[in-house]
Design a protein around this motif. Structure first.
Motif, short mmCIF file in Angstrom:
data_model
loop_
_atom_site.label_atom_id
_atom_site.label_comp_id
_atom_site.label_asym_id
_atom_site.label_seq_id
_atom_site.Cartn_x
_atom_site.Cartn_y
_atom_site.Cartn_z
N SER A 23 18.33 94.98 -38.76
CA SER A 23 19.38 95.77 -39.39
C SER A 23 18.83 97.12 -39.86
N PHE A 24 17.65 97.09 -40.44
CA PHE A 24 17.01 98.31 -40.93
C PHE A 24 16.70 99.26 -39.78
N THR A 25 16.15 98.74 -38.69
CA THR A 25 15.78 99.56 -37.54
C THR A 25 17.01 100.14 -36.84
N ILE A 26 18.05 99.35 -36.71
CA ILE A 26 19.26 99.84 -36.05
C ILE A 26 19.94 100.90 -36.91
N GLY A 27 19.97 100.71 -38.22
CA GLY A 27 20.54 101.73 -39.10
C GLY A 27 19.76 103.03 -39.02
N PHE A 28 18.44 102.92 -39.00
CA PHE A 28 17.57 104.09 -38.88
C PHE A 28 17.79 104.80 -37.55
N SER A 29 17.84 104.05 -36.47
CA SER A 29 18.01 104.63 -35.14
C SER A 29 19.37 105.30 -34.98
N LEU A 30 20.40 104.66 -35.47
CA LEU A 30 21.73 105.24 -35.38
C LEU A 30 21.82 106.53 -36.20
N ALA A 31 21.17 106.57 -37.34
CA ALA A 31 21.15 107.79 -38.16
C ALA A 31 20.44 108.92 -37.43
N ALA A 34 22.83 110.12 -34.51
CA ALA A 34 24.03 110.82 -34.98
C ALA A 34 23.71 112.17 -35.60
N VAL A 35 22.74 112.21 -36.48
CA VAL A 35 22.39 113.46 -37.15
C VAL A 35 21.74 114.43 -36.17
N GLY A 36 20.89 113.92 -35.30
CA GLY A 36 20.24 114.79 -34.32
C GLY A 36 21.25 115.45 -33.39
N VAL A 60 30.74 117.72 -36.59
CA VAL A 60 31.22 116.65 -37.48
C VAL A 60 31.91 115.55 -36.67
N ILE A 61 32.72 115.95 -35.71
CA ILE A 61 33.41 114.96 -34.88
C ILE A 61 32.41 114.16 -34.05
N THR A 62 31.38 114.84 -33.54
CA THR A 62 30.35 114.14 -32.76
C THR A 62 29.60 113.13 -33.61
N LYS A 63 29.23 113.53 -34.83
CA LYS A 63 28.52 112.60 -35.71
C LYS A 63 29.40 111.39 -36.05
N LEU A 64 30.66 111.66 -36.33
CA LEU A 64 31.58 110.58 -36.65
C LEU A 64 31.78 109.66 -35.44
N ALA A 65 31.92 110.23 -34.26
CA ALA A 65 32.13 109.41 -33.05
C ALA A 65 30.90 108.55 -32.75
N ILE A 66 29.72 109.14 -32.86
CA ILE A 66 28.49 108.36 -32.60
C ILE A 66 28.34 107.25 -33.63
N THR A 67 28.61 107.57 -34.89
CA THR A 67 28.49 106.56 -35.94
C THR A 67 29.48 105.42 -35.75
N VAL A 68 30.73 105.75 -35.52
CA VAL A 68 31.76 104.72 -35.36
C VAL A 68 31.50 103.87 -34.12
N SER A 69 31.19 104.52 -33.00
CA SER A 69 30.93 103.74 -31.79
C SER A 69 29.66 102.90 -31.93
N GLY A 70 28.65 103.43 -32.62
CA GLY A 70 27.44 102.66 -32.86
C GLY A 70 27.68 101.44 -33.73
N VAL A 71 28.46 101.62 -34.79
CA VAL A 71 28.77 100.50 -35.68
C VAL A 71 29.61 99.45 -34.97
N ILE A 72 30.58 99.89 -34.19
CA ILE A 72 31.40 98.94 -33.43
C ILE A 72 30.54 98.16 -32.43
N ALA A 89 20.04 101.70 -44.88
CA ALA A 89 19.14 102.40 -43.97
C ALA A 89 19.83 103.60 -43.33
N TYR A 90 21.07 103.43 -42.90
CA TYR A 90 21.79 104.54 -42.28
C TYR A 90 22.01 105.68 -43.28
N ALA A 91 22.47 105.36 -44.46
CA ALA A 91 22.76 106.40 -45.46
C ALA A 91 21.49 107.14 -45.89
N PHE A 92 20.44 106.39 -46.17
CA PHE A 92 19.22 107.04 -46.64
C PHE A 92 18.57 107.88 -45.54
N PHE A 93 18.46 107.33 -44.34
CA PHE A 93 17.81 108.09 -43.28
C PHE A 93 18.67 109.25 -42.80
#
Length: 130
Positions: A23-31, A34-36, A60-72, A89-93
């Protein structure tokens, strides 16, 4: 000092969440992804200032789309065991990567300005030294 605080927090989070490493690694990777991606788009506004608002909204739309699709994707495949660990992990990273990229851009801008100033001074001095 900020780097030390971030480093200590990352180390503490890694130790606390060792049981939920996936969970920690996936949150870190998704962050990171998305941010990159959003920063790659947002920094294009520096090169083309007439499209600043377009690039920022697209980022902003790209970050939101990557985050939502990653979480789904993560929840549909049952890859994580602890949603809280993933969220922390996602929020902090996400904040850490945003800070790091901003500091890098500021450092790079200062470096470029110093190089321009040095080259201008060298050209100016070479004209008058002859």
């Amino acid at each position: 000092m900020k780097k030390l605080i971030f480093s200590v927090i990352v180390l503490m989070l890694a130790i606390l969440f060792t049981e939920h490493f996936h969970s920690f690694t996936i949150g870190f990777s998704l962050a990171i992804i998305a941010v990159g991606a959003s920063y790659l788009i947002a920094y294009q506004a520096i090169r083309q200032p007439q499209y600043v608002m377009t690039y920022l909204v697209l980022a902003v739309i790209t970050k939101l789309a990557i985050t939502v699709s990653g979480v789904i994707w993560v929840f549909s495949n049952s890859l994580i065991h602890s949603p809280i660990t993933f969220l922390v992990a996602y929020a902090f990273f996400s904040a850490l990567i945003t800070y790091s990229v901003s500091r890098y851009r500021a450092y790079h801008e200062i470096k470029v300005n110093n190089n321009k100033r040095r080259s201008f001074t060298q050209v100016y001095m070479s004209k008058f030294s002859q």
